[in-house]
Design a protein around this motif. Structure first.
Motif, PDB file in Angstrom:
ATOM      1  N   GLN A 359       0.849  -1.190   0.000  1.00 56.95           N
ATOM      2  CA  GLN A 359       0.000   0.000   0.000  1.00 56.95           C
ATOM      3  C   GLN A 359       0.885   1.241   0.000  1.00 56.95           C
ATOM      4  N   ALA A 360       0.554   2.220  -0.852  1.00 57.26           N
ATOM      5  CA  ALA A 360       1.304   3.475  -0.872  1.00 57.26           C
ATOM      6  C   ALA A 360       0.843   4.365   0.278  1.00 57.26           C
ATOM      7  N   LEU A 361       1.739   4.645   1.200  1.00 55.86           N
ATOM      8  CA  LEU A 361       1.450   5.563   2.297  1.00 55.86           C
ATOM      9  C   LEU A 361       1.569   6.989   1.773  1.00 55.86           C
ATOM     10  N   GLN A 362       0.620   7.852   2.147  1.00 52.02           N
ATOM     11  CA  GLN A 362       0.539   9.178   1.544  1.00 52.02           C
ATOM     12  C   GLN A 362      -0.256  10.113   2.443  1.00 52.02           C
ATOM     13  N   SER A 363      -0.180  11.401   2.135  1.00 48.68           N
ATOM     14  CA  SER A 363      -0.875  12.411   2.925  1.00 48.68           C
ATOM     15  C   SER A 363      -2.330  12.551   2.478  1.00 48.68           C
ATOM     16  N   MET A 364      -3.117  13.253   3.304  1.00 44.98           N
ATOM     17  CA  MET A 364      -4.500  13.598   3.005  1.00 44.98           C
ATOM     18  C   MET A 364      -4.711  15.077   3.333  1.00 44.98           C
ATOM     19  N   VAL A 365      -5.814  15.634   2.844  1.00 43.93           N
ATOM     20  CA  VAL A 365      -6.100  17.058   3.005  1.00 43.93           C
ATOM     21  C   VAL A 365      -7.283  17.251   3.953  1.00 43.93           C
ATOM     22  N   HIS A 366      -7.077  17.970   5.063  1.00 40.35           N
ATOM     23  CA  HIS A 366      -8.169  18.411   5.936  1.00 40.35           C
ATOM     24  C   HIS A 366      -8.651  19.752   5.383  1.00 40.35           C
ATOM     25  N   PHE A 367      -9.940  19.806   5.009  1.00 41.64           N
ATOM     26  CA  PHE A 367     -10.471  21.007   4.368  1.00 41.64           C
ATOM     27  C   PHE A 367     -11.662  21.571   5.136  1.00 41.64           C
ATOM     28  N   LYS A 368     -11.979  22.829   4.824  1.00 40.94           N
ATOM     29  CA  LYS A 368     -13.196  23.477   5.308  1.00 40.94           C
ATOM     30  C   LYS A 368     -13.852  24.183   4.128  1.00 40.94           C
ATOM     31  N   ILE A 369     -15.133  23.931   3.915  1.00 39.37           N
ATOM     32  CA  ILE A 369     -15.825  24.447   2.739  1.00 39.37           C
ATOM     33  C   ILE A 369     -16.060  25.957   2.865  1.00 39.37           C
ATOM     34  N   ARG A 370     -15.656  26.646   1.788  1.00 33.33           N
ATOM     35  CA  ARG A 370     -15.920  28.075   1.659  1.00 33.33           C
ATOM     36  C   ARG A 370     -16.716  28.309   0.382  1.00 33.33           C
ATOM     37  N   VAL A 371     -17.682  29.185   0.456  1.00 36.60           N
ATOM     38  CA  VAL A 371     -18.528  29.481  -0.702  1.00 36.60           C
ATOM     39  C   VAL A 371     -18.175  30.863  -1.232  1.00 36.60           C
ATOM     40  N   ASP A 372     -17.881  30.923  -2.535  1.00 38.85           N
ATOM     41  CA  ASP A 372     -17.568  32.174  -3.216  1.00 38.85           C
ATOM     42  C   ASP A 372     -18.474  32.249  -4.440  1.00 38.85           C
ATOM     43  N   ASP A 373     -19.280  33.278  -4.521  1.00 32.40           N
ATOM     44  CA  ASP A 373     -20.237  33.392  -5.621  1.00 32.40           C
ATOM     45  C   ASP A 373     -19.556  33.475  -6.984  1.00 32.40           C
ATOM     46  N   ASN A 374     -18.282  33.834  -6.998  1.00 34.23           N
ATOM     47  CA  ASN A 374     -17.549  33.942  -8.264  1.00 34.23           C
ATOM     48  C   ASN A 374     -16.899  32.632  -8.688  1.00 34.23           C
ATOM     49  N   VAL A 375     -17.010  31.618  -7.834  1.00 36.19           N
ATOM     50  CA  VAL A 375     -16.441  30.303  -8.150  1.00 36.19           C
ATOM     51  C   VAL A 375     -17.579  29.308  -8.300  1.00 36.19           C
ATOM     52  N   GLU A 376     -17.502  28.520  -9.359  1.00 36.02           N
ATOM     53  CA  GLU A 376     -18.592  27.603  -9.717  1.00 36.02           C
ATOM     54  C   GLU A 376     -18.858  26.564  -8.643  1.00 36.02           C
ATOM     55  N   TRP A 377     -17.810  26.099  -7.979  1.00 36.99           N
ATOM     56  CA  TRP A 377     -17.963  25.038  -6.987  1.00 36.99           C
ATOM     57  C   TRP A 377     -17.631  25.551  -5.588  1.00 36.99           C
ATOM     58  N   ALA A 378     -18.036  24.806  -4.587  1.00 42.86           N
ATOM     59  CA  ALA A 378     -17.620  25.113  -3.218  1.00 42.86           C
ATOM     60  C   ALA A 378     -16.129  24.847  -3.090  1.00 42.86           C
TER      61      ALA A 378
END
Length: 401
Positions: A359-378
């Motif tokens: 198994q390849a050991l690797q990092s992960m991303v802890h994120f928090k959702i931000r909403v920007d009306d100028n960006v199509e996605w969260a």
């Protein structure tokens, strides 16, 4: 007579050298086994293929050659059917004489491919399928896995929830290897934190109506004193988070938590500002030369940023090229020797094939959702990178035995 012997020796030497030169130019054949028809997961396969091709380009400085030999990629469609996947992998190893294969998209389909690698004694690199079981007891020493696994998903998700004795969780997952392995890993990650999983709900793949499962989760959580969370771990469609939200979990003080997803799904996350979770990759989260090249090149050629299966495909290609450049030969045993314990750089930073189960050991991303009306996605803003040594990933099959 001496002149004839000298002439014969010269001819033999010329033939040998010509044969060696011809062999040197033989293509290195690599099979990509992905579902390209018959499922909503086709987008995952196409991303992985694009990423693999970009990875070969990057790792070979655009030559698409290793040690003077061109790379030939042979594409096979599993149709998301286990029997078809087995057949096309056998065809790739046997009839096409590929050096190694990479695939597949669905964990259930990939599980069916593992014995074929062992039968032909050739390398299978698992990408992008996720289930822990793909490097588990039913796997074999010819299988290496560059994709993350369910334990990484869910240990990172647990870390993102910052669990303690005041946390109560109900889980919702699909009823197959991906879902069950994920929830098992999530519970293991919570062990010792004081948090409690109050109920587990499993639904068939393709489920569109989550009403009954949601009501059971509401009933299990609503009277708890503390933080109450429904964890959604579903790879397919059906919009489970949206349908749960439509049933008004807020009336009971219940939050929804989930991991990140591919970019086409992220517009639906705009309904959940402030949601925190974990994801395999987001193109803005990693600052390194490989990721910069991937983001810039993908933006230029495809008019958009790379998605996380694109990064996965690239990581697999980078592993292949490093193994082929460092192995003593292209014999399977020498490739295994080169790959066990091998570390290599990827868009996500360094990965390492764990010798015990590949198994390849690797990092992960802890994120928090931000909403920007100028960006199509969260936007899953980076909270922090969760490093491999923060996660206690169980060893599956011990290949040293």
């Amino acid at each position: 007579m001496k002149n004839f012997a000298r002439f014969a020796a010269t001819i033999a030497t010329s033939i040998t050298l010509a044969g060696a030169a011809w062999a040197q130019e033989d293509p290195i054949k690599i099979a990509l086994i992905h579902g390209l028809s018959g499922s909503s997961f086709e987008a995952f396969s196409k991303q992985a293929q694009t990423g693999f091709e970009l990875g070969l380009e990057y790792a070979t400085d655009g030559t698409n050659e290793i040690n003077g030999r061109p790379i030939e990629v042979i594409i096979k469609d599993s149709q998301f059917k286990p029997d078809v996947a087995r057949a096309v992998l056998a065809e790739a190893y046997g009839d096409d004489d590929v050096l190694l294969a990479v695939g597949a998209t669905s964990s259930g389909v990939t599980q069916a491919m593992l014995p074929i690698a062992e039968e032909y004694e050739k390398i299978l690199i698992v990408e992008p399928a996720v289930a822990d079981s793909l490097t588990g007891p039913d796997s074999n020493r010819y299988v290496f896995k560059t994709s993350r696994n369910s334990s990484m998903d869910m240990q990172a998700q647990a870390l993102a929830l910052q669990p303690d004795e005041n946390l109560y969780v109900a889980t919702l997952a699909e009823d197959y290897a991906f879902g069950r392995d994920g929830i098992t890993a999530f519970k293991a990650a919570l062990d010792g934190s004081g948090a409690t999983v109050v109920t587990e709900e499993y639904v068939p793949q393709g489920t569109a109506d989550f009403t009954a499962a949601t009501e059971r989760m509401f009933n299990a959580l609503k009277d708890k004193e503390g933080r109450k969370v429904i964890l959604v771990y579903i790879a397919g469609g059906g919009d489970a988070p949206g349908k749960i939200k439509a049933l008004d979990p807020d009336r009971y003080g219940i939050e929804i938590s989930m991991g990140g997803h591919i970019l086409p799904v992220l517009p639906t996350y705009k309904r959940f500002p402030g949601l925190e979770g974990a994801v395999y990759y987001y193109y803005e989260a990693y600052q390194n030369d490989i990721n910069k090249w991937l983001v810039d090149t993908h933006q230029e050629r495809f008019d958009g940023p790379p998605d996380f299966f694109t990064a996965g495909g690239m990581s697999a290609a980078l592993a292949v090229v490093k193994a082929l450049k460092t192995a003593d030969s292209y014999e399977t045993e020498d490739l295994i020797t080169a790959m066990e314990g091998m570390s290599w750089d990827t868009p996500k930073g360094e990965m390492t094939f764990r010798p015990e189960d590949h198994q390849a050991l690797q990092s992960m991303v802890h994120f928090k959702i931000r909403v920007d009306d100028n960006v199509e996605w969260a936007i899953p803003d980076l909270v922090r990178i969760i490093e491999p040594d923060e996660m206690d990933i169980p060893i599956g099959r011990d290949n040293s035995q």
